[in-house]
Structures are given as C-alpha cells and as structure tokens.
Design an enzyme around this catalytic site. Structure first.
Site, mmCIF file in Angstrom:
data_model
loop_
_atom_site.group_PDB
_atom_site.id
_atom_site.type_symbol
_atom_site.label_atom_id
_atom_site.label_comp_id
_atom_site.label_asym_id
_atom_site.label_seq_id
_atom_site.Cartn_x
_atom_site.Cartn_y
_atom_site.Cartn_z
ATOM 1 N N HIS A 269 -4.887 -32.379 -48.201
ATOM 2 C CA HIS A 269 -4.564 -31.194 -47.409
ATOM 3 C C HIS A 269 -5.559 -30.063 -47.707
ATOM 4 O O HIS A 269 -6.154 -29.482 -46.787
ATOM 5 C CB HIS A 269 -3.139 -30.752 -47.750
ATOM 6 C CG HIS A 269 -2.674 -29.537 -47.028
ATOM 7 N ND1 HIS A 269 -1.838 -29.593 -45.932
ATOM 8 C CD2 HIS A 269 -2.894 -28.216 -47.235
ATOM 9 C CE1 HIS A 269 -1.584 -28.371 -45.486
ATOM 10 N NE2 HIS A 269 -2.215 -27.506 -46.286
ATOM 11 N N GLU A 270 -5.748 -29.762 -48.978
ATOM 12 C CA GLU A 270 -6.652 -28.672 -49.341
ATOM 13 C C GLU A 270 -8.112 -29.028 -49.047
ATOM 14 O O GLU A 270 -8.921 -28.141 -48.750
ATOM 15 C CB GLU A 270 -6.471 -28.302 -50.821
ATOM 16 C CG GLU A 270 -5.071 -27.830 -51.185
ATOM 17 C CD GLU A 270 -4.563 -26.673 -50.334
ATOM 18 O OE1 GLU A 270 -5.397 -25.916 -49.793
ATOM 19 O OE2 GLU A 270 -3.336 -26.541 -50.188
ATOM 20 N N HIS A 273 -8.690 -27.968 -45.539
ATOM 21 C CA HIS A 273 -8.976 -26.528 -45.499
ATOM 22 C C HIS A 273 -10.412 -26.249 -45.933
ATOM 23 O O HIS A 273 -11.145 -25.483 -45.292
ATOM 24 C CB HIS A 273 -8.027 -25.785 -46.452
ATOM 25 C CG HIS A 273 -6.675 -25.508 -45.892
ATOM 26 N ND1 HIS A 273 -6.477 -24.823 -44.711
ATOM 27 C CD2 HIS A 273 -5.433 -25.786 -46.373
ATOM 28 C CE1 HIS A 273 -5.174 -24.703 -44.485
ATOM 29 N NE2 HIS A 273 -4.524 -25.284 -45.472
ATOM 30 N N GLU A 299 -4.765 -24.241 -40.676
ATOM 31 C CA GLU A 299 -3.759 -25.237 -41.055
ATOM 32 C C GLU A 299 -3.910 -26.514 -40.234
ATOM 33 O O GLU A 299 -3.621 -27.611 -40.730
ATOM 34 C CB GLU A 299 -2.355 -24.660 -40.882
ATOM 35 C CG GLU A 299 -1.235 -25.542 -41.413
ATOM 36 C CD GLU A 299 -1.229 -25.683 -42.931
ATOM 37 O OE1 GLU A 299 -0.491 -26.549 -43.443
ATOM 38 O OE2 GLU A 299 -1.970 -24.940 -43.608
#
Length: 502
Positions: A269-270, A273, A299
């Site tokens: 997820h990060e 980003h 997001e």
C-alpha cells in the site's frame, strides 16, 4: 518588472518554500520513527516555529502582487499548460491560505505535535481519556480554521476541500449511503454462500520474524518499482509514506510476528503511495505541476497496488516462492490459499487490517463521527461510545478496547479532520482506473505471474502521475477512463473477486 520575471520569481519563491516544507516533513518522519519519547516537547516547538515561517512565506503580500502581474501577462499571450496550471493552483492556494491567520496555523501545528504524543500514550495505556483534552483542542482549532476559510453549507465542507478539492459533504454522504447499501447486500450474500464454501485457509503459525518480514517486503517493493536509492523503509505505529524531495520518498510499516501479511499489505500500500510521489514530474518539484492532485487520487494509487495486485492470485503465483525462502512454514500453502487468505471477507475492528469490502464501512463510521463533531452534535468525550455503536451497526462487531476502537488511527491527533472520506474515494477511483487500464493494455495476469509490474506502473505514470495538479480529481479520472467517477466499478470489482475466491 516584466511578467516573465514575475513568474520566475514565483518559481524561485515556492522552490524555497518547498525546501522548508521538506524540513518540516523530515521532523515529522523522525518523530514517528526515530525520535526518543522525551524529545516530544521540544519537537513541538520546532514544528510550531517552522510552520509559522512557512505560513508567512506562503501568504506574503508580494505573492499576490507577483501572481497578478503574471496572470495579466498570461491572459494576453499564449503560455504552456505548465505555466497556466501553476498560476491557477498558486492563486487557489494563496487565496485559501491568506484566510488563515499565521498564529492559528502555527497553534494548530504545535497542538497537533503535542496531541500526537498524547495519542501514542493513550494507545499504550488503552485510555481515550488521556487523548481527550488535546483532541478537544484540535477540534476547536480546526473549526476555527473552517470558519476562517468559509464554506457554503457546513464547516466540514471547508475541511474536506483541503484534502479532496471540490468535494462537498452532501455529495460524499450520498455516495456513502448508496455504496453502503450495495456493499451490505454483497456482504450478506457472501455470508450465505460461505456456509457451503470451502473454509478459508488458516495461515501457518508464526513467528514470522521481523527481519525476515522486512527483507521480504523490500523484495516485493523493489519488484513493484520502488527504488531504495530513492527511499527507505522503517517501523512506525501507523504505516505511512512521506516525500522529502524528488529523490527521497520513504515508507513505514508495522510488523506483526503472528501474521506477515499485515505488514506486507501495508508495505505494498505505502509503496503505491511512494511510486506516485516518485512519478510526479521531478523538474517541477515545488510547483503545483510537481504535486499530487488530491489525497483521494493518492489513495487510488496505493489501493491499485494493494488490492488489484497484492490480493490477486497471479501476484501470489509470483510472490509465494519468494515468501517461502523467508518463511519455511508456508511450504504447504498454495498461491490460491494465499489469495483467498488475504482477500477473505471478515469484519475486523482495525481499519488497516480490514478486507477490501468491509474497509469502506470503517471509513463511513469515521465520516459520521466527524460530521457529528463538526456539527457540535457529538461531544469529544462521547466519541468512544459513538464509535462502538456504529461499529456494531455497520459491521456487527464491538471493539474490545479504546486502542482497538477510537484510538486506532493517528489522523485526529494530527488535526486531519475531513481526511477519512478520501480513503473510500480512493477505492472508487482505483477500481475505475484499473478497469480502464485493462481496456487499454489487456489483462495483466501473465505480467503479474512473471513479476512484471512495469506496464501497470507505466500506465499510471502516463495518466495520473505525470499530470501533477493539472486537473481536479473528477476531470483527472475522466481523462484517464473516459467518464466521471463512478462507484459501480468498485462494487463490480468486489463482486468479481469474491466470486472467484469464495
């Protein structure tokens, strides 16, 4: 002074501001990863002073004069999209920021620094009462800021607009209401089918060593396109990514030795980003063309990587052999087992551990609480009870403690009220972007099986990353997909995945 000089001076001025903002971000990163606990009070003072200096720079009357000169020239001559975008966004930012007094901005920053320390202690002691006084201060200051900014209908509009430009409370509430109906129906259908389906695999017992988890996640992040010469990975109470410069974008994770997939999915997820930040035009860093357009779009990038790659069967056909090198207990687990395990629909008290479907219910809980707080219909002291009540209503579970309930997220301690809706907006955007990507490039299963994520990343670089703040979120999504944001793509994607993996 000629008009080209006015624009050049703006570029120089905001380049300097961006360096100061990077220093402020570095202080925040350090406070969440490396700073000893007793450094908190002095760090709060540092943050307050630097925030005040940055606010003064960004609201200096000279900016208004330079903008007017550059805009006058732009209105009578032809300019590039880059110049027009920068002038437009600088004007928007300037007019918003001059409404907020410098003392209010710095006070909010200083209070948030203290509130973060209180939040950490409150979580450790499992006591919302420790956090309550500073949360009340944060709320009061935030509502004062909303009044300074102004709004058409209610204070929450001003706060939401800071994170998702152009969004309005009533529109988000309508979207959430319709989405909740569709997701609740889908969830109930899954529960009924589960009675006759094969039981979800149980992950082999740990421990899953922290060092091994970190090494595995770094392998996966590298495969996805993250360059550790331009970043690093550390531990924090709440995973996050942070951009300090065009070549320095960092991520953090939180390990759980009983289940390596929690840190893995957070890491993916990060990484999503971070790849967005690294994909922004480096030559425009410090100007709007080098900045992300909104937190919802940001997001969408993390959700594309986490959900459409990290929870897919083709990904696990690639990643499981690597995982077994670090975790021998996975020897009997199959890629299908892993895909089903990380996609299993099961309500959880913790948002960051939630499955794809029920995750959005977590956001709706927070959205309703924030609305109650900003409308002064809910008192801060009553937040834990309101939280538990809505968790029971939305997900049929009640958190066993404050730490697993109203204290689980860092956002309120940072003053980020109005932030949470961007998570579900990001899910909506992600599903629509992925649908468009497949139409353009074809199914990505074979690429994922081979560990080739470059076409996936390149498509997003072309349609999202490279655009900076050229378009508002709805227009950006429309440019990339051919239509305005449509939540049906998210519902359809969830239905398709659940049918394959149930």
């Amino acid at each position: 002074m000629n008009d080209n000089t006015a624009y050049s001076q703006l570029v120089t001025l905001f380049a300097e501001v961006s360096r100061l903002e990077s220093a402020l971000e570095l202080l925040d990163w350090d406070s969440q990863t490396k700073m000893p606990s007793k450094g908190g009070p002095y760090r709060a003072e540092q943050i307050e002073i630097l925030t005040r200096i940055i606010h003064q720079r960004r609201t200096d009357p000279s900016i208004g004069r330079l903008l007017s000169q550059a805009e006058d020239h732009a209105s009578s001559t032809e300019h590039s999209d880059v110049i027009m975008t920068n002038l437009h966004r600088w004007r928007q930012d300037y007019e918003r920021e001059v409404k907020v007094p410098a003392e209010l901005a710095s006070k909010l920053a200083e209070t948030a620094a203290r509130a973060k320390d209180a939040w950490l202690e409150a979580r450790k002691e499992n006591s919302f009462a420790i956090f309550e006084p500073l949360f009340r201060e944060i709320l009061d200051l935030t509502l004062t800021k909303a009044e300074a900014l102004g709004y058409e209908e209610e204070p929450y509009d001003a706060l939401l607009d800071a994170y998702e430009p152009g969004s309005r409370t009533r529109d988000v509430a309508h979207l959430f209401s319709r989405l909740r109906e569709d997701l609740t129906e889908l969830f109930q259908d899954i529960v009924k089918k589960r009675d006759t389906a094969e039981a979800c695999p149980i992950l082999p017992p740990g421990p899953y060593g922290v060092a091994e988890q970190s090494a595995f996640i770094q392998d996966i992040a590298t495969a996805l396109g993250y360059n550790f010469q331009s970043g690093r990975m550390d531990e924090s109470a709440h995973p996050f990514s942070i951009q300090l410069s065009p070549g320095d974008v960092r991520i953090t994770i939180a390990h759980d030795e009983s289940d390596f997939t929690k840190a893995l999915l957070a890491g993916i997820h990060e990484t999503g980003h971070a790849l967005y930040s690294l994909g922004l035009p480096a030559e425009h860093f410090g100007t709007p063309m080098g900045q992300y357009v909104s937190l919802g779009v940001h997001e969408s990038q993390s959700r594309l990587f986490e959900n459409f790659i990290g929870r897919s069967l083709p990904f696990w056909e690639f990643a499981l052999p690597i995982a077994r090198q670090y975790f021998p207990q996975l020897a009997a687990f199959t890629p299908h087992d892993m895909a089903r395990y990380v996609s299993h629909v099961c309500p959880d008290c913790i948002r960051v551990h939630a499955d794809e479907l029920t995750y959005n219910m977590h956001i709706m809980v927070r959205f309703e609480i924030e609305l109650g707080l900003t409308r002064r219909e809910l008192n801060v002291k009553d937040v834990p009870a309101a939280w538990n009540e809505r968790m029971q209503e939305f997900l049929n579970i009640t958190p066993p403690s404050d730490s697993d309930g109203a204290l689980q997220d860092i956002h309120w301690s940072l003053g980020a009220i109005g932030y949470f809706p961007t998570y579900t907006l990001g899910n909506v955007y992600a599903a629509q972007l992925y649908n468009a990507l497949i139409k353009d490039l074809g199914a990505q299963d074979e690429h994922f099986r081979a560990g080739d994520f470059k076409p996936f990343l390149d498509w997003n670089r072309r349609f999202v990353h490279s655009k900076g703040r050229q378009f508002d979120p709805p227009e950006l999504i429309s440019q990339a997909t051919g239509e305005l944001p449509n939540a049906q793509y998210l519902v359809d994607a969830l239905k398709q995945k659940m049918a394959l993996l149930l």
